[in-house]
Design an enzyme around this catalytic site. Structure first.
Site, short mmCIF file in Angstrom:
data_model
loop_
_atom_site.label_atom_id
_atom_site.label_comp_id
_atom_site.label_asym_id
_atom_site.label_seq_id
_atom_site.Cartn_x
_atom_site.Cartn_y
_atom_site.Cartn_z
N GLY A 101 0.83 -1.20 0.00
CA GLY A 101 0.00 0.00 0.00
C GLY A 101 0.86 1.24 0.00
N CYS A 151 5.31 -6.13 1.72
CA CYS A 151 5.68 -4.72 1.65
C CYS A 151 5.03 -3.92 2.77
CB CYS A 151 5.36 -4.17 0.26
SG CYS A 151 6.22 -2.64 -0.08
N TYR A 152 4.07 -3.05 2.47
CA TYR A 152 3.38 -2.34 3.56
C TYR A 152 2.81 -3.35 4.54
CZ TYR A 152 0.16 0.70 6.07
OH TYR A 152 -0.48 1.40 7.05
N HIS A 171 7.57 -7.73 -3.58
CA HIS A 171 6.25 -8.13 -4.12
C HIS A 171 6.37 -9.46 -4.87
CE1 HIS A 171 3.92 -4.48 -3.30
NE2 HIS A 171 5.09 -3.87 -3.36
N GLU A 187 4.07 -11.16 -6.09
CA GLU A 187 2.98 -11.35 -7.05
C GLU A 187 3.29 -10.81 -8.44
OE1 GLU A 187 2.93 -9.69 -4.33
OE2 GLU A 187 2.19 -7.65 -4.59
N ASP A 218 -18.83 -12.55 -21.48
CA ASP A 218 -19.42 -12.57 -20.14
C ASP A 218 -20.90 -12.90 -20.16
OD1 ASP A 218 -16.90 -11.72 -19.61
OD2 ASP A 218 -17.44 -9.63 -19.27
N LYS A 273 -11.63 -12.39 -15.55
CA LYS A 273 -11.94 -12.60 -16.97
C LYS A 273 -11.41 -13.93 -17.51
CE LYS A 273 -13.47 -10.68 -20.85
NZ LYS A 273 -14.77 -10.02 -20.97
#
Ligand code: XMP
Length: 520
Positions: free
Chosen positions: A59, A86-87, A177, A179, A234, A376
């Site tokens: 963040g 991180c944060y 991070h 990710e 969708d 998605k």
């Protein structure tokens, strides 16, 4: 909150730009997770959600600042593994008795290399095989003292506490991070974390399909459902899933506003009629839409007219379905994640997006949204699971207002015809060159100018058009696609030779921002 049909992981969002990527990595590991902004995560929420593990996101705030975001202290008493990123690491240290200091020479942005400590832990299985690991850092503050119970398992030049853990409580905290793409081994770290937490990997599309069918049946009972089918991925997947669940109780309405691409209405209606045997109303309302758009050239006015008419028309057809109580929508997870706003200000409206929002209240309908938990690419996987043809699943997005916003200036039937023909040639070219799947979206816009040309020995005075092709991950930002000159030249020649009414072709090389993907 949805019912816990599967093991659940909670991601507490502190406002990082990449929180959604954490969810993506976990979903790829067949782990069900939800992102919730820290403001909403209270002790009661935790008890109700009952996570099997928790992740604190990164963040932009500084834990040193008064009023900076915190999770509820009760999270540490749940007895489940926690991973702070991180944060998230800093907040964990601060709350558990460690210390965080301001940057001053220790800020780190970008690529860094982590060296392992002597002792190894399960979180790092598959790490450090070849020595150091590349990671992605993005921090100003840093941990100056770790909390009691924690030990260090990896360091980088500017982050002596790059990887820390309290093994007894199963609390893990990393400064980088895992990710993001630039931490190449990041997925392994998440894999180890969820394995330790005891996730069984029960989040698969096959299981989801079965669970959703049960849920839809329970929600709908013996009532009728209506669905606005656009032919996009969708709404198509939502309709097929609901049809599997309640069969004849579903009626789809396909509104043809006269602004579709060449053969599109026939293809969509044909695909559904041939493969799915579902009740489908093909509402050809092109005269109505094109009539109301006659002489209109302002983009927002066009959008408002189309959005308003769409609702009227849909309602008119829906009213013919006796006992309709539910409206099906293909809402996706990214649409429902509440984002963390530190500024709190409303964002500027760039374009009024066209959707059926507002309809449920107006018609007194309840919503069925079977894709609310999916990203998605998961919707695409579900579509494959449901047997939707590959050509439908991989289709480029197409905006609700259709060709109206690819025809700057006044819309006429003549211009729409020329646009459809040019677009068909362009897409054919892209497919022939095997580029369709590399491109997020490609289309032609017909420009409101005529230009002079020479063909054969004669003068021409015809429309100019612009080709658009962009790469993007979510449509929020985009870059133009780098076609070769040969491809562009060949395509221009084909369009001019095959489409009467166009004598000049340009290629739009604007990125987003500052441009938008569509022309209006
Ligand atoms: P822009 O032009 O805003 O488009 O960069 C971003 C993405 O959104 C699509 N788009 C729409 N989709 N209703 C939709 O369903 C709309 O009104 C609409 N306007 C733009 C656009 O095609 C691109 O994929």
């Amino acid at each position: 909150m949805s019912t816990p049909d599967h093991d659940r992981l909670l991601i507490i969002d502190f406002g990082s730009q990449v929180t959604q990527l954490i969810a993506r990595r976990l979903r790829e590991l067949n782990v069900y997770c939800e992102i919730h902004p820290f403001q909403n995560v209270t002790a009661e929420f935790l008890a109700e959600f009952s996570p099997k593990a928790v992740i604190f996101s990164g963040g932009p705030a500084s834990v040193i600042d008064e009023g900076s975001p915190r999770p509820p202290a009760e999270v540490f008493d749940l007895g489940v593994p926690i991973l702070g990123i991180c944060y998230g690491q800093q907040v964990m240290m601060q709350m558990l008795g460690g210390q965080v200091k301001r940057g001053e020479g220790t800020a780190e942005f970008g690529r860094a290399y982590v060296t392992p400590a002597d002792k190894r832990i399960d979180l790092l299985n598959g790490w450090f095989i070849e020595g150091q690991e590349q990671v992605w850092m993005s921090h100003g503050d840093h941990v100056a003292k770790i909390a009691p119970g924690f030990e260090v398992y990896g360091t980088s030049p500017n982050a002596p506490f790059a990887i820390t853990a309290d093994l007894e409580r199963r609390f893990f905290a990393v400064q980088f991070h895992p990710e993001v793409h630039h931490t190449p081994n990041g997925k392994t770290l998440y894999e180890n974390f969820v394995k330790m937490a005891g996730f069984s990997g029960d989040w698969t599309m096959g299981a989801y399909r079965e669970q959703m069918i049960e849920k839809i049946r329970a929600q709908v009972g013996d009532k009728q459902v209506i669905c606005a089918l656009s032919g996009g991925v969708d709404s198509s997947v939502a309709a097929i899933l609901i049809h599997e669940a309640v069969g004849e109780q579903l009626t789809c309405v396909f509104v043809d506003h006269g602004l579709l691409r060449k053969n599109e209405a026939e293809e969509v209606v044909g695909m559904f009629r041939e493969n799915y045997n579902l009740k489908l109303i093909h509402a050809d309302e092109s005269d109505l839409f094109l009539g109301k758009l006659d002489g209109v050239s302002d983009p927002e006015t066009k959008r408002k007219i189309i959005g308003g008419l769409f609702i009227d028309v849909f309602q008119k057809h829906a009213d013919t379905i006796e006992g309709a109580e539910f409206l099906a929508q293909g809402t996706l997870y990214p649409d429902v994640i509440e984002s963390v706003s530190f500024s709190g200000g409303p964002s500027v409206t760039i374009k009024s997006h066209h959707n059926v929002g507002g309809l449920p209240e107006k018609m007194g309908l309840k919503l069925v949204e079977p894709l609310r938990e999916l990203f998605k690419d998961e919707v695409r996987a579900l579509g494959r699971e449901l047997g939707l043809p590959a050509s439908f699943i991989g289709r480029h997005p197409f905006p609700g207002p259709g060709l109206a916003i690819r025809c700057p200036g006044e819309i006429t039937r003549e211009k729409l015809h020329i646009l459809r023909e040019a677009d068909a040639v362009y897409i054919d070219q892209i497919r022939k060159h095997g580029l369709y799947d590399d491109i997020w979206q490609a289309f032609v816009a017909i420009l409101p100018v005529r230009t002079v040309g020479v063909m054969g020995d004669g003068r021409t005075y015809d429309y100019a058009c612009a080709l658009r092709a962009v790469t993007s991950v979510d449509g929020m930002t985009a870059d133009y696609y780098p076609f070769t000159h040969e491809f562009l030249g060949e395509t221009a020649t084909r369009i001019i030779n095959e489409v009467r009414g166009i004598n000049r072709v340009t290629y739009d090389i604007t990125s987003k921002p500052p441009g938008t993907i569509e022309w209006e």
